[in-house]
Every structure is written in C-alpha cells, then in structure tokens.
Design an enzyme around this catalytic site. Structure first.
Site, mmCIF file in Angstrom:
data_model
loop_
_atom_site.group_PDB
_atom_site.id
_atom_site.type_symbol
_atom_site.label_atom_id
_atom_site.label_comp_id
_atom_site.label_asym_id
_atom_site.label_seq_id
_atom_site.Cartn_x
_atom_site.Cartn_y
_atom_site.Cartn_z
ATOM 1 N N THR A 243 0.964 -1.171 0.091
ATOM 2 C CA THR A 243 0.013 0.000 -0.078
ATOM 3 C C THR A 243 0.951 1.243 -0.037
ATOM 4 O O THR A 243 2.104 1.132 0.422
ATOM 5 C CB THR A 243 -0.991 -0.152 1.305
ATOM 6 O OG1 THR A 243 -1.802 0.945 1.173
ATOM 7 C CG2 THR A 243 -0.228 0.108 2.199
ATOM 8 N N GLN A 265 -0.815 4.588 6.941
ATOM 9 C CA GLN A 265 -0.434 3.559 5.971
ATOM 10 C C GLN A 265 0.806 2.606 6.159
ATOM 11 O O GLN A 265 0.659 1.555 5.954
ATOM 12 C CB GLN A 265 -0.568 4.276 4.634
ATOM 13 C CG GLN A 265 -1.701 4.828 4.266
ATOM 14 C CD GLN A 265 -2.766 3.949 3.861
ATOM 15 O OE1 GLN A 265 -3.907 3.945 4.572
ATOM 16 N NE2 GLN A 265 -2.619 2.886 2.884
ATOM 17 N N HIS A 268 0.412 -0.896 7.835
ATOM 18 C CA HIS A 268 -0.304 -1.906 7.042
ATOM 19 C C HIS A 268 0.685 -3.050 7.042
ATOM 20 O O HIS A 268 0.518 -4.096 7.156
ATOM 21 C CB HIS A 268 -0.521 -1.683 5.564
ATOM 22 C CG HIS A 268 -1.984 -1.041 5.568
ATOM 23 N ND1 HIS A 268 -3.167 -2.046 5.559
ATOM 24 C CD2 HIS A 268 -2.596 -0.151 5.549
ATOM 25 C CE1 HIS A 268 -4.206 -1.412 5.531
ATOM 26 N NE2 HIS A 268 -3.946 -0.054 5.402
ATOM 27 N N GLU A 335 -1.385 5.201 -5.217
ATOM 28 C CA GLU A 335 -2.679 4.531 -4.702
ATOM 29 C C GLU A 335 -3.542 5.300 -4.080
ATOM 30 O O GLU A 335 -4.743 5.408 -4.511
ATOM 31 C CB GLU A 335 -2.213 3.277 -3.817
ATOM 32 C CG GLU A 335 -3.450 2.298 -3.310
ATOM 33 C CD GLU A 335 -3.025 1.568 -2.305
ATOM 34 O OE1 GLU A 335 -4.032 0.574 -2.105
ATOM 35 O OE2 GLU A 335 -2.051 1.349 -1.579
ATOM 36 N N HIS A 336 -3.185 6.145 -2.955
ATOM 37 C CA HIS A 336 -3.741 7.098 -2.411
ATOM 38 C C HIS A 336 -2.901 8.512 -2.205
ATOM 39 O O HIS A 336 -1.918 8.469 -1.733
ATOM 40 C CB HIS A 336 -4.100 6.532 -0.734
ATOM 41 C CG HIS A 336 -4.551 5.398 -0.504
ATOM 42 N ND1 HIS A 336 -3.507 4.238 -0.268
ATOM 43 C CD2 HIS A 336 -5.873 4.629 -0.428
ATOM 44 C CE1 HIS A 336 -4.322 3.103 0.105
ATOM 45 N NE2 HIS A 336 -5.712 3.693 -0.207
ATOM 46 N N ASP A 369 -10.700 4.223 3.533
ATOM 47 C CA ASP A 369 -10.651 2.832 3.618
ATOM 48 C C ASP A 369 -11.855 2.006 4.186
ATOM 49 O O ASP A 369 -11.886 0.939 4.189
ATOM 50 C CB ASP A 369 -9.425 2.388 4.934
ATOM 51 C CG ASP A 369 -8.087 2.935 4.427
ATOM 52 O OD1 ASP A 369 -7.944 2.545 2.995
ATOM 53 O OD2 ASP A 369 -7.082 2.923 4.985
ATOM 54 N N GLU A 423 -6.979 -5.022 -47.572
ATOM 55 C CA GLU A 423 -6.333 -6.001 -46.565
ATOM 56 C C GLU A 423 -6.055 -7.233 -47.067
ATOM 57 O O GLU A 423 -5.687 -8.302 -46.444
ATOM 58 C CB GLU A 423 -7.196 -5.901 -45.258
ATOM 59 C CG GLU A 423 -7.402 -4.601 -44.593
ATOM 60 C CD GLU A 423 -7.892 -4.893 -43.173
ATOM 61 O OE1 GLU A 423 -8.478 -5.973 -42.816
ATOM 62 O OE2 GLU A 423 -7.725 -3.623 -42.486
ATOM 63 N N HIS A 428 -13.951 -11.889 -47.009
ATOM 64 C CA HIS A 428 -14.608 -10.891 -46.199
ATOM 65 C C HIS A 428 -15.569 -9.928 -47.248
ATOM 66 O O HIS A 428 -16.708 -9.781 -46.766
ATOM 67 C CB HIS A 428 -13.618 -9.767 -45.600
ATOM 68 C CG HIS A 428 -13.033 -10.267 -44.362
ATOM 69 N ND1 HIS A 428 -11.993 -11.343 -44.338
ATOM 70 C CD2 HIS A 428 -13.094 -9.937 -43.114
ATOM 71 C CE1 HIS A 428 -11.763 -11.630 -43.240
ATOM 72 N NE2 HIS A 428 -12.342 -10.775 -42.246
#
Length: 444
Positions: A243, A265, A268, A335-336, A369, A423, A428
């Site tokens: 984190t 944080q 964690h 992340e944050h 959170d 192509e 096709h």
C-alpha cells in the site's frame, strides 16, 4: 525515521527519469511467479487435497474440509460486537450508494437509417473474492470487493480467506470478523484457503469449489504472482502491491495531520510506502519531528511502522513549488493521494495519476478505507497511470449488438468490399457480395 529527497533547484527531469528519483518498494512479482507455479499446478491436479496440505504447511492448520460451514458464518455474525456490526453496516450502506450509481445502462447509437450499434453491459457469471488474513484482518476488503460485484449483478460469488491458527472457536476458519462481514453481505460460499492456492482454486476449480470467471481482492506477493500466472485464463482486478500514501502539501497543512496519515498507511506492512511531497521546508521539518512521538504512542511499531517509514519506499520529497509538486505526484501515481494545500479541490482537479484522491484536511485516507463510500481496492506501484480502482465496471463486460437492414448494408457495401480487398481478405468482401447476388450494390 524517514529520509529526504531534495528535488529543489534543478529542473525536474521528464517521464522515467523523474520516476526513477522517487521512492518505491521492491516488489518482484516475476521472481515470485516461479515459486507459485508448482503450487497452482498442484491444486489443478489434486484439488481439495492440495488445499488442505497447503493450509497445514503455510497456515499451521489441519483442515478436514475447505468450505466453511454455514453454521460458522451465522455464529460469527451472532457473536460480532454490536459496535463493529454497526460500523460494517454503515460501510456497506455508503459503498452501495456510490457503487449503485456506477452501473451503466445499455445505449443504442443510430449510425445511419436502418443501422444501429447497441452496447449492453453483462456481468461476469462467477467471481472469486479474496480477503487477506495475515498481519491484519480486513472485513473492509470483503465489503469493497463484494458490493461492486453485487451491484453489477454478479449471480455467483465465493470468498476465500486464510484459516486462522489461534482464533478460539473459529480456529481453522477465516477470522470471525471476515465471516461476519460475509453474513452481512449475504455471501454463504466461503473457503478457508489463502495465498496463491486460493487463486488457483478459483481459476481451476476443485471438487468443492466451482471455477470462477474472475478473481479480485488484495493480497501478498504470492497472491499477486498467482493472479499474473492465471491472467488470460481468468479476469483479475490488479496485481496489488504494498500500500502507498502520498501527501501533496504546502505551508497551510497541519503537520500533526500529515504525520498521522503517513503512519496510518505505514502500519499495514513493512513495505508500505509513506511519501510527503512539499515545497515547505518548515512543514517537512515539523512532520519529521511529529512522526517520533506519534509512532512511539501507537501499535505495530517494530514489525511494521518503523521499517516502513525508514525503508527506501518512504521519503519526504522537497520541491520548489506547487507546479513541481504536481509533476512529482503524477510521476509517482500513488494508490492514495492526499491534497493538503490551499484551494485543495482546485489542485486535486489538476492531478492526472492517482488511484484515489482525498481533498483537504477532513478527508484522510482512513475515511476512504472504511466509510467514504469509495472503493479502497486501488492500483499500486505506479499503475494508477494506466489502471483504475475496483468498481462496478470491473465486473461488467460491454457487448456490441450490430443491427443493420438490407438497405443500410447496401449503402455501405462498396466500402466494406474495398477495405477487405485492401487488406487482401477477399472472402470478407465476398460475404457481403453473396447477400446481393455477388454484385456490389450501387450507392445512392
């Protein structure tokens, strides 16, 4: 306690050169991949027997079965502290408010008269959710994964979380708070399985657990490596790493708030990243000073917080001004990301790369959170420059429905044939010609 990186004075480099100057944890998923490969394949070949063996090897628990009995899930909810239950219910309520608004409606575009393309959104059929159970217990992760899946309309959902060795009456089962959260969310298919083997169980299926189309949820490096191993076979949310919090702050920020948010944080994991980016030397000094008494007064200091703050992934980054600070946080892609500056909302609006942005002094990451209503399953390791956090859209697939009449096809047939021949794919074009007697219709 925390290092400094001084980027003042010289012009900031661009792109990768700037990212290389910023702190980041070592998280080698590629190296872990080779270690989880035999575990995953063992689960493929031996199913539940392999899961039981790995529970004993990695979790110290001897299981007789991997699926958690319904009675244990009900008992966990009955025994849940009423205060914790109330908090979980409020977290669920707020998450539903936000995620319910994310669901996209089918949309039809009339391309030409008689020709339309509709995009409809279909949920994946079955999802495996993972809730970690190592250093901490994360019922909030159950909520953050289950609510968007439910709001997307996923019909079949199972959850895996590691069995706990010393957990009273719930020994050998996932933590009772995890089970109680499952009960509140109506999840009755729960497995006492952790790590890479849980991802393998969902990817391959076993005698007990049906295979899933997708696996989501945070975990350690072994979970991340297993997700990478199965990418292509199943859908995943992200390879979640350690984190991260980054705080962009100026001299209006409160050092007490900033320090407490960095610590929040860091608790964690010893690899958790805590980064302050500021143009204020006074704030940098005040935060560094404030960290010491706050760390000393909290829990998990030696095994998590101290090594996280002292690690190479954490730092106070000094910049010349707000413009340079914005460049740094965009290069970092946290992340944050907290914005604690003057006119924080306007500054937040200028950020390009972040998993989630928290505006001003009254929106700490801790709120996100648990009870902001936002989702806390977010991209890490700089992946916010190309990836989003978990949402209802993560569990939906867009399908285009093409509906053309004869006249609408006839009107564009010559273009289809021309492009097919350009192509060198004449069949096709022939597929269109066959509908008009092998002759391209004349345009009007």
């Amino acid at each position: 306690m925390i290092s400094r990186i001084d980027l003042r004075g010289d012009a900031l480099p661009e792109g990768p050169a700037l990212r290389a100057l910023l702190p980041r944890a070592d998280f080698d998923v590629a190296a872990a991949l080779e270690k989880v490969r035999p575990i995953c394949e063992d689960v493929h070949h031996r199913g539940d027997a392999a899961l039981i063996e790995y529970a004993e090897k990695f979790d110290g628990v001897r299981l007789t079965q991997v699926r958690v009995p319904a009675s244990a899930i009900a008992a966990a909810l009955t025994g849940l502290d009423p205060v914790v239950r109330e908090a979980l219910e409020e977290s669920i309520r707020r998450a539903r408010i936000v995620h319910r608004e994310q669901r996209r409606a089918p949309h039809t575009t009339q391309v030409v008269p008689g020709g339309s393309v509709t995009e409809k959104w279909v949920p994946v059929e079955r999802v495996g959710l993972y809730a970690p159970g190592g250093r901490s217990v994360y019922p909030s992760s159950v909520i953050m994964n289950a609510v968007p899946a439910q709001e997307a309309g996923v019909e079949s959902m199972a959850l895996a979380s590691p069995p706990q060795k010393d957990c009273g009456d719930f020994s050998g089962l996932p933590h009772p708070t995890i089970l109680a959260a499952c009960a509140l969310l109506g999840i009755d298919e729960v497995y006492a399985v952790g790590g890479a083997q849980a991802v393998a169980m969902f990817a391959y299926g076993t005698e007990t657990c049906a295979p899933a189309n997708m696996v989501t949820g945070p975990g350690n490096i072994w979970v991340a490596a297993a997700k990478r191993y199965f990418t292509g076979r199943i859908g995943i949310d992200t390879e979640a790493g350690p984190t991260e919090i980054a705080v962009l702050a100026d001299d209006t920020a409160d050092a007490v708030h900033v320090a407490s948010d960095l610590i929040s944080q860091a608790e964690h994991d010893p690899l958790a990243a805590a980064v302050l980016v500021t143009d204020s030397l006074a704030l940098a000094d005040a935060v560094a000073k404030e960290l010491e008494p706050q760390v000393a007064a909290t829990k998990h200091v030696e095994d998590r917080i101290a090594p996280a703050l002292a690690g190479r992934q954490s730092a106070i980054v000094l910049v010349d001004g707000l413009e340079e600070g914005l460049r740094v946080v965009d290069a970092y892609g946290a992340e944050h990301l907290e914005i604690q500056t003057a006119d924080a909302a306007a500054v937040a609006d200028r950020v390009k790369n972040a998993g989630a942005i928290f505006v001003g002094p009254w929106a700490p990451v801790s709120l996100g959170d648990y009870c902001a209503g936002s989702n806390h399953v977010l991209p890490t390791g700089g992946c916010a420059c190309h990836s989003s956090g978990l949402s209802v859209q993560s569990f939906l697939r867009g399908i285009h429905i093409v509906d053309y009449t004869r006249d609408a096809l006839a009107d564009v047939a010559h273009h289809v044939v021309t492009l097919a021949e350009a192509e060198d794919l004449p069949a096709h074009g022939a597929a269109v010609k066959a509908r008009f007697g092998w002759k391209v219709p004349e345009t009007k």
